[in-house]
Design a protein around this motif. Structure first.
Motif, PDB file in Angstrom:
ATOM      1  N   ASP A  87      61.633  31.279  44.932  1.00 51.13           N
ATOM      2  CA  ASP A  87      60.207  31.556  45.577  1.00 51.13           C
ATOM      3  C   ASP A  87      59.834  32.971  45.544  1.00 51.13           C
ATOM      4  O   ASP A  87      58.517  33.279  44.901  1.00 51.13           O
ATOM      5  N   PHE A  88      60.495  33.965  45.637  1.00 53.27           N
ATOM      6  CA  PHE A  88      60.259  35.365  45.675  1.00 53.27           C
ATOM      7  C   PHE A  88      59.814  35.844  44.296  1.00 53.27           C
ATOM      8  O   PHE A  88      58.678  36.354  44.059  1.00 53.27           O
ATOM      9  N   LEU A  89      60.582  35.308  43.389  1.00 57.68           N
ATOM     10  CA  LEU A  89      60.274  35.868  41.818  1.00 57.68           C
ATOM     11  C   LEU A  89      59.006  35.052  41.620  1.00 57.68           C
ATOM     12  O   LEU A  89      58.297  35.733  40.776  1.00 57.68           O
ATOM     13  N   ARG A 106      56.554  34.164  43.336  1.00 55.09           N
ATOM     14  CA  ARG A 106      55.228  34.623  43.974  1.00 55.09           C
ATOM     15  C   ARG A 106      55.154  36.129  43.437  1.00 55.09           C
ATOM     16  O   ARG A 106      54.077  36.372  42.965  1.00 55.09           O
ATOM     17  N   GLN A 107      56.184  36.823  42.961  1.00 57.26           N
ATOM     18  CA  GLN A 107      55.760  38.146  42.214  1.00 57.26           C
ATOM     19  C   GLN A 107      55.071  38.051  41.057  1.00 57.26           C
ATOM     20  O   GLN A 107      54.243  38.752  40.640  1.00 57.26           O
ATOM     21  N   LEU A 108      55.725  37.095  40.390  1.00 56.94           N
ATOM     22  CA  LEU A 108      54.884  36.707  39.045  1.00 56.94           C
ATOM     23  C   LEU A 108      53.330  36.452  39.075  1.00 56.94           C
ATOM     24  O   LEU A 108      52.716  36.935  38.048  1.00 56.94           O
ATOM     25  N   THR A 109      53.221  35.321  40.030  1.00 52.94           N
ATOM     26  CA  THR A 109      51.769  35.037  40.172  1.00 52.94           C
ATOM     27  C   THR A 109      50.801  36.257  40.505  1.00 52.94           C
ATOM     28  O   THR A 109      49.786  36.271  40.023  1.00 52.94           O
ATOM     29  N   ASP A 110      51.383  37.228  41.419  1.00 48.48           N
ATOM     30  CA  ASP A 110      50.698  38.394  41.799  1.00 48.48           C
ATOM     31  C   ASP A 110      50.491  39.187  40.736  1.00 48.48           C
ATOM     32  O   ASP A 110      49.435  39.836  40.438  1.00 48.48           O
ATOM     33  N   VAL A 111      51.353  39.546  39.960  1.00 48.89           N
ATOM     34  CA  VAL A 111      51.401  40.412  38.819  1.00 48.89           C
ATOM     35  C   VAL A 111      50.321  39.609  37.828  1.00 48.89           C
ATOM     36  O   VAL A 111      49.721  40.486  37.044  1.00 48.89           O
ATOM     37  N   GLN A 112      50.551  38.551  37.633  1.00 46.54           N
ATOM     38  CA  GLN A 112      49.404  37.694  36.566  1.00 46.54           C
ATOM     39  C   GLN A 112      48.018  37.933  36.961  1.00 46.54           C
ATOM     40  O   GLN A 112      47.312  38.216  36.304  1.00 46.54           O
ATOM     41  N   SER A 113      47.995  37.885  38.418  1.00 42.73           N
ATOM     42  CA  SER A 113      46.514  37.804  38.932  1.00 42.73           C
ATOM     43  C   SER A 113      45.886  39.508  38.520  1.00 42.73           C
ATOM     44  O   SER A 113      44.635  39.529  37.945  1.00 42.73           O
ATOM     45  N   SER A 114      46.871  40.370  38.764  1.00 42.37           N
ATOM     46  CA  SER A 114      46.233  41.780  38.595  1.00 42.37           C
ATOM     47  C   SER A 114      46.127  41.940  36.930  1.00 42.37           C
ATOM     48  O   SER A 114      45.204  42.700  36.595  1.00 42.37           O
ATOM     49  N   SER A 115      46.955  41.400  36.179  1.00 46.49           N
ATOM     50  CA  SER A 115      46.714  41.702  34.802  1.00 46.49           C
ATOM     51  C   SER A 115      45.762  41.026  34.150  1.00 46.49           C
ATOM     52  O   SER A 115      44.985  41.658  33.341  1.00 46.49           O
ATOM     53  N   SER A 116      45.396  39.861  34.589  1.00 46.15           N
ATOM     54  CA  SER A 116      44.193  39.110  34.055  1.00 46.15           C
ATOM     55  C   SER A 116      42.898  39.894  34.478  1.00 46.15           C
ATOM     56  O   SER A 116      41.817  39.975  33.627  1.00 46.15           O
ATOM     57  N   GLN A 117      42.914  40.338  35.895  1.00 45.74           N
ATOM     58  CA  GLN A 117      41.930  41.228  36.268  1.00 45.74           C
ATOM     59  C   GLN A 117      41.638  42.374  35.108  1.00 45.74           C
ATOM     60  O   GLN A 117      40.461  42.612  34.966  1.00 45.74           O
ATOM     61  N   LEU A 118      42.540  43.052  34.902  1.00 44.67           N
ATOM     62  CA  LEU A 118      42.394  44.224  34.076  1.00 44.67           C
ATOM     63  C   LEU A 118      42.149  43.969  32.778  1.00 44.67           C
ATOM     64  O   LEU A 118      41.222  44.582  31.874  1.00 44.67           O
ATOM     65  N   ASP A 119      42.775  42.837  32.129  1.00 47.90           N
ATOM     66  CA  ASP A 119      42.359  42.419  30.816  1.00 47.90           C
ATOM     67  C   ASP A 119      40.887  42.037  30.661  1.00 47.90           C
ATOM     68  O   ASP A 119      40.164  42.326  29.714  1.00 47.90           O
ATOM     69  N   SER A 120      40.550  41.369  31.731  1.00 50.39           N
ATOM     70  CA  SER A 120      39.025  40.891  31.739  1.00 50.39           C
ATOM     71  C   SER A 120      38.054  42.250  31.871  1.00 50.39           C
ATOM     72  O   SER A 120      36.895  42.397  31.208  1.00 50.39           O
ATOM     73  N   LEU A 148      47.872  48.243  30.156  1.00 47.90           N
ATOM     74  CA  LEU A 148      49.119  48.152  29.201  1.00 47.90           C
ATOM     75  C   LEU A 148      50.195  48.105  30.327  1.00 47.90           C
ATOM     76  O   LEU A 148      51.532  47.372  30.039  1.00 47.90           O
ATOM     77  N   ALA A 149      50.255  48.807  31.265  1.00 46.92           N
ATOM     78  CA  ALA A 149      51.258  49.020  32.320  1.00 46.92           C
ATOM     79  C   ALA A 149      51.573  47.675  32.986  1.00 46.92           C
ATOM     80  O   ALA A 149      52.613  47.191  33.204  1.00 46.92           O
ATOM     81  N   GLN A 150      50.353  46.985  33.552  1.00 45.98           N
ATOM     82  CA  GLN A 150      50.307  45.845  34.126  1.00 45.98           C
ATOM     83  C   GLN A 150      51.001  44.752  33.167  1.00 45.98           C
ATOM     84  O   GLN A 150      51.743  43.854  33.679  1.00 45.98           O
ATOM     85  N   ASN A 151      50.597  44.782  31.906  1.00 48.06           N
ATOM     86  CA  ASN A 151      51.106  43.653  30.940  1.00 48.06           C
ATOM     87  C   ASN A 151      52.625  43.961  30.971  1.00 48.06           C
ATOM     88  O   ASN A 151      53.517  42.850  30.646  1.00 48.06           O
ATOM     89  N   LYS A 152      53.332  45.250  30.997  1.00 52.59           N
ATOM     90  CA  LYS A 152      54.556  45.321  31.017  1.00 52.59           C
ATOM     91  C   LYS A 152      55.220  44.962  32.300  1.00 52.59           C
ATOM     92  O   LYS A 152      56.255  44.188  32.112  1.00 52.59           O
ATOM     93  N   LEU A 153      54.641  44.938  33.333  1.00 58.78           N
ATOM     94  CA  LEU A 153      55.104  44.380  34.378  1.00 58.78           C
ATOM     95  C   LEU A 153      55.101  42.789  34.476  1.00 58.78           C
ATOM     96  O   LEU A 153      56.000  42.320  35.048  1.00 58.78           O
ATOM     97  N   LEU A 154      54.113  42.476  34.014  1.00 60.25           N
ATOM     98  CA  LEU A 154      54.143  40.807  33.750  1.00 60.25           C
ATOM     99  C   LEU A 154      55.187  40.568  32.940  1.00 60.25           C
ATOM    100  O   LEU A 154      55.762  39.354  33.194  1.00 60.25           O
ATOM    101  N   GLU A 155      55.508  41.194  31.832  1.00 62.54           N
ATOM    102  CA  GLU A 155      56.632  40.814  30.831  1.00 62.54           C
ATOM    103  C   GLU A 155      57.937  40.692  31.678  1.00 62.54           C
ATOM    104  O   GLU A 155      58.946  39.746  31.556  1.00 62.54           O
ATOM    105  N   GLN A 156      58.044  41.771  32.480  1.00 60.81           N
ATOM    106  CA  GLN A 156      59.412  42.017  33.239  1.00 60.81           C
ATOM    107  C   GLN A 156      59.501  40.804  34.273  1.00 60.81           C
ATOM    108  O   GLN A 156      60.493  40.366  34.447  1.00 60.81           O
ATOM    109  N   ALA A 157      58.271  40.767  35.005  1.00 67.49           N
ATOM    110  CA  ALA A 157      58.197  39.758  35.939  1.00 67.49           C
ATOM    111  C   ALA A 157      58.533  38.177  35.456  1.00 67.49           C
ATOM    112  O   ALA A 157      59.444  37.385  35.993  1.00 67.49           O
ATOM    113  N   ASN A 158      57.973  37.656  34.303  1.00 65.47           N
ATOM    114  CA  ASN A 158      58.174  36.687  33.440  1.00 65.47           C
ATOM    115  C   ASN A 158      59.601  36.388  33.083  1.00 65.47           C
ATOM    116  O   ASN A 158      60.302  35.364  33.215  1.00 65.47           O
ATOM    117  N   ALA A 159      60.182  37.652  32.690  1.00 61.73           N
ATOM    118  CA  ALA A 159      61.639  37.561  32.134  1.00 61.73           C
ATOM    119  C   ALA A 159      62.523  37.274  33.428  1.00 61.73           C
ATOM    120  O   ALA A 159      63.698  36.614  33.311  1.00 61.73           O
TER     121      ALA A 159
END
Length: 646
Positions: A70-72, A74-88, A589-600
């Motif tokens: 559950d922790f991982l 939640r962390q993934l969805t939080d990072v995903q939300s921030s990444s999508s905001q920055l991409d937009s 770019l930094a947030q997408n890297k965090l997203l990759e790590q969270a997804n991994a």
């Protein structure tokens, strides 16, 4: 005994078959988005008590467990939300950056060409070709500004289209989450509380997709349902019930979209600042923080240039000797009445000082007795008991109709400024390149006194010169007479001396004299009785004095209360947008890297490893074969027992 062995073998066979089924399910869903691998949890069956001790009764599957953290997640969805905001944000601000910085389509070349044309007229004011080139360059400048305004409007419309699409996606995800909540509750209730693994995976995938559109907070309930909240705690999903977001027209500006929250038929407007994360949060942040600011700044530059150029053009005369009119057409801003206003009033808004314009929007509110004017950029408030009132170079007055307490009006003086100007003249002779006054020291003068060409300021328009002024010098009193009945100010090395109307004015060599908006300087040593004349300029054919002042506007600090030139203002705008675009790109770019790590991390925990599953297949296959052998042996033993009875 053989029946016991047969039962044990049968249970082992069933467990091995369950293991094979679960492993096959994992393999087949290895590439399914959101799928979490599963494994069987097996336990030995309750042993049977005998005189020789407890005899085992085989094995059983207690549950099929979903490998999930559950922790991982939640962390993934939080990072995903921030990444999508920055991409937009990045995808939209890059459009502004490209528009402003492009050397071909940007504003700087057009401004440079325009002032080059003005300088050409200043160098040769009688040349018709130079005047025509100035008008052509002015039209090119206006066309460039209008084109940029249209491009800004297109980006804005694109943002609002994306907002509508994002709201539709959010509502679709909310409905599906509510439906799966219901399916999970029913499925798990009817199956003794066993977890509906695949349904939960589908729901988590929907939560992830929802966070791509908007930041969502999930509260897990005891019955397995998810309650989902957005914004400032608005309940998007409660159990099997879904609410919805809607797009609304801003009551203070019908051309602008707002986000609303609808629950049980009641719609509540949400502040842009309350929505964060995801595509929708990025769009709203971009529109407020970058889009509005950039478009207002472009409008400020356009209006400042056109307004100051007009003001100086009014202080000249054309080739027909007629005072200059507007060189640029400017459409004054309009006050937008709030749709909830109870009165019928309209406001009249007029820009009186273009150099004082800011990049802010304004709100005028009426409380029943007093008016308040709020600069929305910093919430500075100015109150007035009546209108008209002025703030930042803008005059606010009553137009028509009557006001009701609580009425408000939104004024955006610069937002559409770049598209609201045009070229007002087409006749080259109407370019006011000459000054409205001419000076002369007659050749009959005996002294060496000289008078400068002279200039005028804005106050001259209130008392324009209609007949010549003839100044006479009196050597005995060292004074000048002949000034009009108005106060005269003498500036000698920065020391100002003001003379009352009609009083003799001292002659001071190399001093500047100002009267009725006219200024000129006297030098040399005039003789007694020498005269100097200031007369209306009735023919501006070869005079370039006003053209020089018009050309000088290019480098003058006109904008921001006299702190910034047009070119510097545009350079600052380009720099601000470029720096913000770079900042967002780096953060993205930094947030997408965090997203990759969270997804991994999630995949490392919940993802399917085909090598591992292949090993499990072999393990369960061998267990299945061994269980079959046990059953075969049990059958042989049973046959042996039967043969003994014959």
């Amino acid at each position: 005994m053989s029946s016991s062995i047969l039962s044990i073998g049968s249970s082992a066979l069933a467990v091995a078959q369950a293991g094979l089924s679960t492993t096959s399910h994992n393999i087949s869903n290895a590439s399914t988005p959101g799928f979490s691998r599963q494994e069987i949890i097996q336990a030995s069956s309750q042993a049977q008590a005998t005189g020789a001790g407890y005899m085992g009764q085989g094995v059983q599957v207690t549950t099929v467990r979903r490998i999930y953290n559950d922790f991982l997640t939640r962390q993934l969805t939080d990072v995903q939300s921030s990444s999508s905001q920055l991409d937009s944000y990045q995808s939209n601000i890059s459009k502004l950056n490209n528009l402003l910085a492009d050397p071909a389509s940007g504003l700087s070349p057009a401004m440079q060409d325009f002032f080059s044309g003005v300088n050409a007229v200043a160098n040769n004011p009688a040349n018709t070709a130079s005047r025509q080139a100035m008008l052509s360059n002015a039209q090119s400048l206006v066309s460039r500004l209008q084109s940029m305004q249209n491009s800004f409007d297109a980006v804005r419309q694109g943002v609002e289209s994306q907002m509508s699409a994002s709201v539709d996606s959010i509502n679709s995800y909310a409905t599906q989450i509510a439906q799966i909540n219901d399916a999970i509750s029913k499925s798990e209730l009817s199956n003794n509380g066993q977890t509906a693994n695949d349904l939960r995976d589908q729901r988590d995938l929907l939560i992830s997709d929802l966070n791509k559109e908007i930041k969502a907070t999930v509260v897990r309930q005891d019955d397995g349902a998810y309650n989902v909240f957005v914004g400032n705690g608005q309940s998007l999903v409660i159990g099997n019930q879904a609410s919805s977001l809607v797009t609304l027209r801003d009551p203070s500006d019908g051309n602008r979209l707002q986000i609303g929250f609808r629950l049980s038929g009641v719609t509540m407007r949400l502040n842009d600042s309350s929505i964060s994360g995801g595509t929708l949060g990025g769009l709203l942040s971009f529109r407020t923080a970058s889009m509005d600011a950039a478009q207002n700044t472009l409008g400020q530059i356009a209006l400042g240039l056109a307004g100051s150029f007009n003001a100086q053009h009014h202080l000249g005369v054309d080739q027909n000797g007629i005072p200059g009119g507007d060189f640029f057409k400017i459409v004054q801003p309009t006050a937008i009445a709030n749709s909830a206003n109870g009165g019928s009033a309209t406001l009249a808004v007029n820009i009186s000082d273009y150099s004082a314009l800011t990049t802010s929007d304004y709100q005028v509110a009426y409380d029943g007795s007093n008016y308040s004017i709020t600069r929305l950029s910093d919430q500075t408030v100015q109150t007035a008991s009546s209108l008209p009132a002025s703030m930042d170079g803008i005059d606010f007055g009553l137009g028509s109709g009557s006001l009701a307490a609580g009425d408000t009006f939104l004024i955006r003086p610069t937002l559409n400024g770049a598209g609201s100007i045009g070229v007002a003249i087409s006749d080259t002779r109407k370019i006011a390149a000459a000054a409205p006054i001419s000076t002369n020291a007659p050749g009959s003068n005996l002294g060496s006194g000289k008078i400068s060409a002279g200039s005028v300021d804005a106050s001259y328009l209130g008392t324009p010169l209609s007949t010549p002024i003839n100044l006479a010098y009196n050597l005995g009193s060292n004074t000048l007479s002949g000034f009009p009945l108005a106060s005269v100010t003498v500036n000698s090395g920065g020391t100002l001396t003001t003379y009352a109307p009609g009083a003799p004015v001292a002659f001071v060599a190399d001093a500047s004299y100002s009267v009725n908006g006219m200024s000129f300087s006297l030098s040399g040593n005039p003789a007694n009785g020498d005269q100097f004349s200031i007369a209306p300029n009735t023919s501006g054919t070869g005079d370039n004095r006003n053209a020089l002042l018009l050309a000088g506007l290019q480098t003058q600090n006109v904008l921001g209360g006299g702190t910034t030139s047009f070119q510097t203002g545009y350079a600052q705008l380009t720099s601000q947008v470029g720096n913000k675009a770079r900042e967002i790109q780096t953060s993205s770019l930094a947030q997408n890297k965090l997203l990759e790590q969270a997804n991994a991390a999630v995949q490392g925990m919940s993802g399917v490893n085909l090598d591992e599953e292949a090993a499990n297949l072999l393990r369960y296959q061998q267990a299945y074969q061994a269980a079959g052998k046990v059953m075969q042996i049990a059958g042989t033993l049973f046959d042996t027992l039967l043969s003994l009875g014959r």
